[in-house]
Scaffold this active site. Structure first.
Site, mmCIF file in Angstrom:
data_model
loop_
_atom_site.group_PDB
_atom_site.id
_atom_site.type_symbol
_atom_site.label_atom_id
_atom_site.label_comp_id
_atom_site.label_asym_id
_atom_site.label_seq_id
_atom_site.Cartn_x
_atom_site.Cartn_y
_atom_site.Cartn_z
ATOM 1 N N CYS A 73 -3.500 2.823 -7.394
ATOM 2 C CA CYS A 73 -2.109 2.524 -7.725
ATOM 3 C C CYS A 73 -1.507 1.812 -6.515
ATOM 4 C CB CYS A 73 -1.341 3.808 -8.022
ATOM 5 S SG CYS A 73 0.378 3.525 -8.468
ATOM 6 N N LEU A 74 -1.474 0.499 -6.601
ATOM 7 C CA LEU A 74 -0.982 -0.306 -5.493
ATOM 8 C C LEU A 74 -0.235 -1.488 -6.087
ATOM 9 C CD1 LEU A 74 -0.989 -0.718 -2.404
ATOM 10 C CD2 LEU A 74 -3.151 -1.917 -2.658
#
Length: 164
Positions: A73-74
């Site tokens: 999750c970036l």
């Protein structure tokens, strides 16, 4: 191409330049520093206009990385990717920053996020335990492959699956 010319160890999947693995070392002065991870990268046909999909193949304990699938999750990969970026940015900037500065308020791993908020020292101990078990420099390729088989049905991070 920059990534291939760098010092990173790259292995292509079936001689496909759009599907490969990168050996990634944890950033210095973090609890991840002794870790070595195998990162799977898939470049879409529309790369660099669409972001690559990346996933950790061996386990990592981090609030913003799904421990089971290795999905990341970036925002810069999943939502704000720009054609100005290239793959080398992922390994020299984006992933090291993610490991240095986890964001427990937007977790993929709720347990890691809660532990980081509640007990930062305990979180660091748990990270080091995971590094020793799953990502130490002498973790064999067969051990990583065993972890990959455990994760084979899981999906890597992808801009389409996050934003749709």
């Amino acid at each position: 191409m920059k990534l291939l010319m760098s010092n990173y160890e790259i292995s292509l999947v079936d001689d496909n330049m759009q599907n490969f693995y990168v050996q990634f070392n944890g950033p210095a002065e973090t609890p991840y520093e002794d870790g070595v991870w195998r990162i799977h990268v898939e470049l879409p046909d529309s790369f660099p206009y669409k972001s690559p999909s990346i996933g950790f193949m061996n386990k990592i304990y981090h609030p913003n990385i799904d421990e089971g699938s290795g999905s990341v999750c970036l925002d810069v990969i999943n939502q704000t990717w720009s054609p100005m970026f290239d793959c080398i940015n992922i390994f020299e900037t984006f992933l090291p920053q993610l490991l240095r500065y986890p964001n427990p308020t937007d977790p993929l791993n709720g347990e890691a996020a809660a532990l980081l908020i509640r007990d930062p020292d305990g979180f660091n101990r748990k990270v080091r335990e995971h590094v020793a078990l799953y990502a130490c420099k002498n973790t064999s390729s067969s051990e990583i492959n065993d972890q990959e088989e455990d994760n084979e049905d899981e999906e890597m991070s992808d801009v389409g699956s996050i934003s749709e």
